[in-house]
Structure formats: structure tokens, C-alpha cells
Scaffold this motif. Structure first.
Motif, PDB file in Angstrom:
ATOM      1  N   ALA A 184      18.025   9.054 -17.129  1.00 48.30           N
ATOM      2  CA  ALA A 184      16.600   9.226 -16.879  1.00 48.30           C
ATOM      3  C   ALA A 184      16.142   8.323 -15.734  1.00 48.30           C
ATOM      4  O   ALA A 184      16.728   7.271 -15.473  1.00 48.30           O
ATOM      5  N   ARG A 185      15.072   8.743 -15.064  1.00 49.30           N
ATOM      6  CA  ARG A 185      14.401   7.907 -14.057  1.00 49.30           C
ATOM      7  C   ARG A 185      13.320   7.120 -14.791  1.00 49.30           C
ATOM      8  O   ARG A 185      12.387   7.701 -15.346  1.00 49.30           O
TER       9      ARG A 185
ATOM     10  N   CYS B 166      14.431   0.810 -21.344  1.00 54.63           N
ATOM     11  CA  CYS B 166      14.742   1.264 -19.986  1.00 54.63           C
ATOM     12  C   CYS B 166      16.251   1.343 -19.766  1.00 54.63           C
ATOM     13  O   CYS B 166      16.752   2.274 -19.131  1.00 54.63           O
ATOM     14  N   ILE B 167      16.974   0.360 -20.284  1.00 52.25           N
ATOM     15  CA  ILE B 167      18.430   0.351 -20.121  1.00 52.25           C
ATOM     16  C   ILE B 167      19.048   1.579 -20.786  1.00 52.25           C
ATOM     17  O   ILE B 167      19.878   2.280 -20.187  1.00 52.25           O
ATOM     18  N   GLY B 168      18.637   1.871 -22.013  1.00 51.71           N
ATOM     19  CA  GLY B 168      19.179   3.039 -22.700  1.00 51.71           C
ATOM     20  C   GLY B 168      18.834   4.339 -22.006  1.00 51.71           C
ATOM     21  O   GLY B 168      19.698   5.221 -21.829  1.00 51.71           O
ATOM     22  N   ALA B 169      17.581   4.457 -21.577  1.00 53.41           N
ATOM     23  CA  ALA B 169      17.149   5.700 -20.919  1.00 53.41           C
ATOM     24  C   ALA B 169      17.832   5.871 -19.568  1.00 53.41           C
ATOM     25  O   ALA B 169      18.255   6.980 -19.207  1.00 53.41           O
TER      26      ALA B 169
ATOM     27  N   LEU C 263      25.420   8.649 -19.767  1.00 48.22           N
ATOM     28  CA  LEU C 263      25.883   8.744 -21.148  1.00 48.22           C
ATOM     29  C   LEU C 263      25.820  10.167 -21.693  1.00 48.22           C
ATOM     30  O   LEU C 263      26.609  10.539 -22.566  1.00 48.22           O
ATOM     31  N   LEU C 264      24.875  10.960 -21.203  1.00 43.76           N
ATOM     32  CA  LEU C 264      24.694  12.302 -21.748  1.00 43.76           C
ATOM     33  C   LEU C 264      25.621  13.350 -21.130  1.00 43.76           C
ATOM     34  O   LEU C 264      25.571  14.518 -21.509  1.00 43.76           O
TER      35      LEU C 264
ATOM     36  N   ILE D 174       5.507  10.106  -8.517  1.00 41.29           N
ATOM     37  CA  ILE D 174       6.958  10.076  -8.724  1.00 41.29           C
ATOM     38  C   ILE D 174       7.336  10.830  -9.984  1.00 41.29           C
ATOM     39  O   ILE D 174       8.380  11.478 -10.055  1.00 41.29           O
ATOM     40  N   ASN D 175       6.481  10.785 -11.007  1.00 40.12           N
ATOM     41  CA  ASN D 175       6.696  11.497 -12.268  1.00 40.12           C
ATOM     42  C   ASN D 175       7.972  11.033 -12.959  1.00 40.12           C
ATOM     43  O   ASN D 175       8.916  11.794 -13.170  1.00 40.12           O
ATOM     44  N   PHE D 176       7.997   9.754 -13.326  1.00 39.82           N
ATOM     45  CA  PHE D 176       9.153   9.181 -14.009  1.00 39.82           C
ATOM     46  C   PHE D 176       9.437   9.918 -15.315  1.00 39.82           C
ATOM     47  O   PHE D 176       8.536  10.463 -15.955  1.00 39.82           O
ATOM     48  N   ASP D 177      10.699   9.901 -15.729  1.00 36.67           N
ATOM     49  CA  ASP D 177      11.066  10.524 -17.003  1.00 36.67           C
ATOM     50  C   ASP D 177      10.599   9.680 -18.185  1.00 36.67           C
ATOM     51  O   ASP D 177      10.140  10.213 -19.192  1.00 36.67           O
ATOM     52  N   VAL D 178      10.762   8.353 -18.050  1.00 33.47           N
ATOM     53  CA  VAL D 178      10.443   7.447 -19.152  1.00 33.47           C
ATOM     54  C   VAL D 178       9.694   6.240 -18.605  1.00 33.47           C
ATOM     55  O   VAL D 178      10.058   5.687 -17.558  1.00 33.47           O
TER      56      VAL D 178
END
Length: 396
Positions: A75-76, A67-70, A202-203, A21-25
């Protein structure tokens, strides 16, 4: 689709899915029996096989906060924990779902203290059952691998976080053959990451938003009502993703799995790794010309009310096996869900609750058979009961 069969533990299978899956974070903090899962994944990060930003935090509460912030930034993201770690992050579970963030959490099921136990039961999952997280249970490493891949798409379509559960040590550390999809197939299935996966990241500075605002009494109810209505849409989304996944894997995962229930008079219901043993008990009783069957609950939240009601519409007696106790004098969590599901059935079977497998105690075929016998005797009036719940394995 191209596949290969590899001997993997449940933790290795989950780490393999995470790699594909290659998660972002990935926010990580160790706790048995989850620790080695992130250890396996850390090797992929160190070897440059994924682009994941692996964040080591100071505790499970912080893991979910990260996780919440990312996720709010687009982000995934994923994290994993077990037992007391799940208990520590519960406050933030409610925040994640209330903010409608598509986070994935792996719960390697573990008992809660006291007394201290690092082994499996479902008490930690039951802490999360009212948190508005989608909750999926896995019987084995194969299901853990598949459920994790599906969970990403389910979360992002529903805009709710997802918990993938599998039993600590029984699944997490046991080796079995797992059919693994190729990397390209998995990545095409989950789709690309990026901030525009969610409506208001957010970004995205062109559309400024606020996360974590206060809702006073004049608006809080409407926020929860919207959450309630949208959570009911998960049923259709889960089924849609399961059908898509069937096209790449050849395996369809429904809300529940039925085993020899078509003509069954007495049906046992369980979740997680014990379902294989429950099926063995059914086979043994069928060899004695007993009309018994079994049901596995795969989608635990939202609960498959209609499917359970239909499956039990002709049953005389039901044995509900809970791997956690509610200590409320009524019965375990799964028992109350089952009883509620059949409440409006024209035929309401006798339902009896058995607590089993606490703190990792192994469940045997003969114990499930004994439970079927008990339910049949209760239904026929041969025996009586003082309570709706009893412990199946407690020593006298």
C-alpha cells in the motif's frame, strides 16, 4: 500545467496534497500542532473524495507499526505527528527504513518536554536524523505542499521512507497563498498505487517473502552496508524527481537554496521557516555594503555535503543557526554537519554556532544581524570565544 492560488495554512496545504495523491492508508493519532492536519484530511475521507483507509490507532508507535504493515503489503501509506509523538515512534522508524519501505511521514515540528511546549523547534527532527529516513525541510506552506508530492516519488524510487518537516504553528497554522496543481497533474506525477510498486510485497503470494527476520552477527553488517550504499543513491534520485517536478510546477527544488552567496564573505545557514527572516537580515546588511549571504538546507538527510562545501569555499566566516541543541559541548546538529562538510575544503572558514527559536520563540531580523556581527568579530580576532556554540536569544 493548470494551477490555482488558494489561501491555505500549512496543514491545509499538506491535507490538499494528501487528497490529490490519494494514499491507500493513513494511520492517524492526534497531537498538536499536527492534529488539525488529519482533521482536514478526515473530511476528504468522510466526503468520499479519496479512497484512503484511515486507521485511528492508540498511539504514535502504533501509527508507524500500521504503516509498516500496510507498506509491506504494497500500500501507499502516510502518517503524521509532532514532538513527543515522533519520539514515541522512533523505534519503528528504524524498522521502516531497515525494511526499505517507502512510507511518508509528516513532522509538524514541535519542541520536546520538559518543560512542556507545544510550539516549534527542531528537536523532534533531530531524533530521526540517524534513522536512515530521507529528511526534507519546508520553509513555508508552498514548499510543504510541493515537498509532500515529491516525497512519494522519491520514497518509491529510492525504497526509503521520507520525512517532510515544516514548523509547527509558524507554518502549520499561518495562512498564505499556495499555488495548487490540478488533481490530474498530481496523480499522473506520482503514478498509480498497487502492490507492485515495491519489489517484494507481502500480498504477492506467488513470491512469498519474510519481513522482520533476525540477522545474527555474521549477516547484520552486510545488511547495514547495503542500506548505507543505497542511501547514498538518494542524492541522484532526489535530483531526478526534482527535475521531473519542475516540468509540472515550474519550480526546481535543489538540495540547498543560496541567497546572495556569490561574493559573500560571511554566510548564515538555517532550516525551515526562519530562512525568510535570515534573508531580510542579509538585505539589511547588504544595504550597509556588508558582503553577507544565506543558505537554506532543504535536503537534510542525506546531508548535501558537496553542495555545502562548494557554497562555503570562499567564505571567511559562517554562522550556523540551529533550532535544537545537542547538549554535548560541541554544538547543535546542523553545526556539526556544516563543520564536517567543509573539513576537506582548502579554505576552511571560521564557523560559529547559534542556538535560536527554541520552544517557538520568534526570531527577529536584528538578532540574525547581531549574529553576523559576532562572527565577523570572531573571524577578525576582535573577540574570542570559549565555546563553538552560544545561545542567540537567552535573556541574561
Amino acid at each position: 500545467m493548470p494551477t490555482k492560488v488558494i489561501a491555505l495554512t500549512g496543514n491545509q496545504a499538506a491535507a490538499e496534497a494528501m487528497r490529490q495523491i490519494n494514499f491507500d492508508v493513513a494511520a492517524v493519532y492526534p497531537i498538536s500542532p499536527q492534529t488539525e492536519l488529519m482533521g482536514f484530511f478526515a473530511e476528504y475521507v468522510a466526503n468520499g473524495e479519496v479512497d484512503t483507509d484511515m486507521v485511528a490507532v492508540e498511539g504514535e508507535h502504533s501509527a508507524m507499526a500500521a504503516c509498516i504493515g500496510a507498506a509491506a503489503a504494497g500500500a501507499r501509506v502516510i502518517t503524521a505527528s509532532a514532538g513527543p509523538g515522533i519520539a514515541y515512534m522512533v523505534e519503528n522508524l528504524y524498522i521502516a527504513s531497515g525494511m526499505r519501505l517507502p512510507i511518508v511521514l509528516i513532522d509538524v515540528n514541535r519542541a520536546l518536554s520538559a518543560p512542556l511546549s507545544i510550539h516549534c523547534d527542531h528537536a523532534d527532527s533531530m531524533l530521526t536524523r540517524d534513522s536512515s529516513w530521507i529528511s526534507i525541510f519546508s520553509e513555508n506552506a508552498q514548499e510543504a505542499y510541493h515537498n509532500l508530492i515529491m516525497s512519494v516519488k522519491i520514497a518509491e524510487k529510492a525504497m526509503f521512507p521520507v520525512i517532510v518537516n515544516y514548523d509547527g504553528y509558524i507554518v502549520s497554522h499561518s495562512i498564505e497563498n499556495v499555488e495548487v496543481l490540478d488533481d490530474e497533474t498530481v496523480r499522473n506525477f506520482v503514478g498509480p498505487s498497487g502492490i507492485h510498486r515495491i519489489p517484494y510485497p507481502l500480498l504477492d503470494v506467488s513470491k512469498p517473502v519474510t519481513y522482520g527476520a533476525t540477522a545474527q552477527p555474521d549477516y547484520y553488517t552486510e545488511c547495514k552496508y547495503q542500506q548505507h550504499v543505497d542511501f547514498l543513491k538518494v542524492y541522484d534520485i532526489f535530483r531526478e524527481v526534482a527535475q521531473e517536478f519542475e516540468s509540472i510546477s515550474g519550480k526546481y527544488y535543489d538540495f540547498i537554496e543560496e541567497y546572495m552567496t556569490d561574493d559573500a564573505e560571511y554566510i548564515g545557514i538555517s532550516m525551515g521557516s526562519s530562512f525568510g527572516t535570515l534573508k531580510d537580515a542579509v538585505n539589511a546588511l547588504r544595504a550597509q555594503d556588508r558582503k553577507v549571504g544565506a543558505i537554506k538546507i532543504r535536503l537534510y538527510r542525506p546531508f548535501p555535503v558537496k553542495e555545502v562545501a562548494r557554497a562555503l569555499s570562499n567564505a571567511k566566516g559562517v554562522a550556523v543557526f540551529d533550532r535544537a541543541d545537542s547538549f554535548d559541548g560541541i554544538g547543535g546538529p546542523l553545526f556539526k554537519d556544516i563543520a564536517s562538510a567543509v573539513f576537506h575544503n582548502q579554505n576552511r572558514p571560521l564557523i560559529h554556532n547559534f542556538i535560536y527559536g527554541l520552544g517557538g520563540r520568534e526570531i527577529h531580523e536584528e538578532e540574525f544581524m547581531r549574529a553576523f556581527d559576532r562572527v565577523e568579530r570572531l573571524e577578525k580576532g576582535v573577540e574570542s570565544r570559549d565555546y563553538l556554540v552560544e545561545y542567540l536569544q537567552a535573556r541574561a
